[in-house]
Enzyme design. Sequence first.
Site, PDB file in Angstrom:
ATOM      1  CE  LYS A  10      -3.942  -4.560   7.988  1.00  0.00           C
ATOM      2  NZ  LYS A  10      -3.811  -4.529   6.519  1.00  0.00           N
ATOM      3  CB  THR A  20      -0.939   0.001   1.226  1.00  0.00           C
ATOM      4  OG1 THR A  20      -1.771  -1.157   1.175  1.00  0.00           O
ATOM      5  CG2 THR A  20      -1.813   1.241   1.253  1.00  0.00           C
ATOM      6  CB  SER A  58       2.027  -7.657   1.752  1.00  0.00           C
ATOM      7  OG  SER A  58       0.850  -7.363   2.472  1.00  0.00           O
ATOM      8  CB  THR A  63      -0.135  -3.373   6.480  1.00  0.00           C
ATOM      9  OG1 THR A  63      -1.353  -3.281   5.729  1.00  0.00           O
ATOM     10  CG2 THR A  63       0.578  -2.031   6.481  1.00  0.00           C
ATOM     11  CG  ASP A  64      -3.199  -7.140   3.603  1.00  0.00           C
ATOM     12  OD1 ASP A  64      -3.636  -6.365   4.483  1.00  0.00           O
ATOM     13  OD2 ASP A  64      -3.692  -7.216   2.468  1.00  0.00           O
ATOM     14  CE1 TYR A 103      -3.672  -0.363  -1.520  1.00  0.00           C
ATOM     15  CE2 TYR A 103      -5.699   0.371  -0.488  1.00  0.00           C
ATOM     16  CZ  TYR A 103      -4.574  -0.429  -0.486  1.00  0.00           C
ATOM     17  OH  TYR A 103      -4.365  -1.312   0.545  1.00  0.00           O
ATOM     18  CD  GLU A 152     -10.674 -26.684  27.277  1.00  0.00           C
ATOM     19  OE1 GLU A 152     -11.768 -27.262  27.251  1.00  0.00           O
ATOM     20  OE2 GLU A 152     -10.453 -25.587  26.725  1.00  0.00           O
TER      21      GLU A 152
END
Length: 375
Positions: free
Chosen positions: A204, A52, A98, A131-132, A65, A323
Amino acid sequence: MFSGPYCKQLLLAATFGLATALPVPCVHAESPLQHNATQTLPRVLVLATGGTISGKKDTRSAIGYDAGGVSGQELAEGVPGLDKLANLKVEQIANIGSQDMNDDVWLRLANRIQKAFDQHEADGVVITHGTDTMEETAFFLSNVIHTANPVVLTGSMRPSTAISADGPANLYEAVEVATSPKAKGRGVMMVMNDTIHGARWASKTNTTEVQTFRSVNAAPIGYVDPASIRFIEAALPQHGPTLRAPEHAPLPRVEIIYAHSNMDAQQIDNAIRDGAKGIVLAGVGDGNTSRLAIEGLDRAVTQGLLVVRSTRTGSGFVNRNVEVSDDQHGFAVSYDLNPQKARILLQLLIANQQTSPAEVQQAFAYADSATGSPE
């Protein structure tokens, strides 16, 4: 015509017929002092991968975008003052969103960074990234890059053409951190929104907010603005597993299986059939899942797959034998690592032939030295 340290004195004397004048040194376009100052700036290698931060507006919506529309060189040239922080060298490693980040790009990044430090080309490295999957790239590099020099990832939540684009400030502050002596020995870091995160903890957490990255289960390691860098604690020795990056892509196949209500074992059996070497369970709660899914994971272990229990909750630790009887089933747990980071660590362990249950669990037990052991 006139030269030397007293050229102004001679010029005044010649012009006004004076016998003497106060000796004032000449000012040249680039004095030796200015040249030396430029030469002694830290050297930062900027590796651009797209994302981005390199995006350009698209007309499909008001905030639409396309990632990767601007080169790394153009990004750097568009940030005022970067040339005062460091001598920059910009290289384009990739130019993708990304969501398309892949093992090949990871290996190119790892090899280029290690070479830059081993051959003393750079004092720090900055990576521009979407950023992903930024947290995944940062975590991968933190496990395979062996240096005390700073490696800093940055990106943006708004494209370069947006109103109030956050990319320029993030890139400036990432370079600022990469040039700081205080950043040495802190491993791979992420700089976004005036905040410095360690690679193990950053995640994120929001689809659009500029403060999307948070250090889950921990705290940011520092804060930065254009005038200052403040790390919360002194850098401590890193004690993580020593892993090497494979020579070639792809990394060993490890599937993430997402737990949910009314779950059967079909996805697990498909992973076994498709040749997976490991499975990370994004479990409910503390890494749990249905009886049928546990039976499927038992089949996976019998077939030689490594199984790691993580959680889909987004925070908290998954501990052994709560558990689920991990000792009985032959599972490992991820402790603080989310499923996507647990997958990367398991891939690297398999690639490094560290595949005994004890070795796998010990690698996951490692915690960032700033916070201590999770056990």
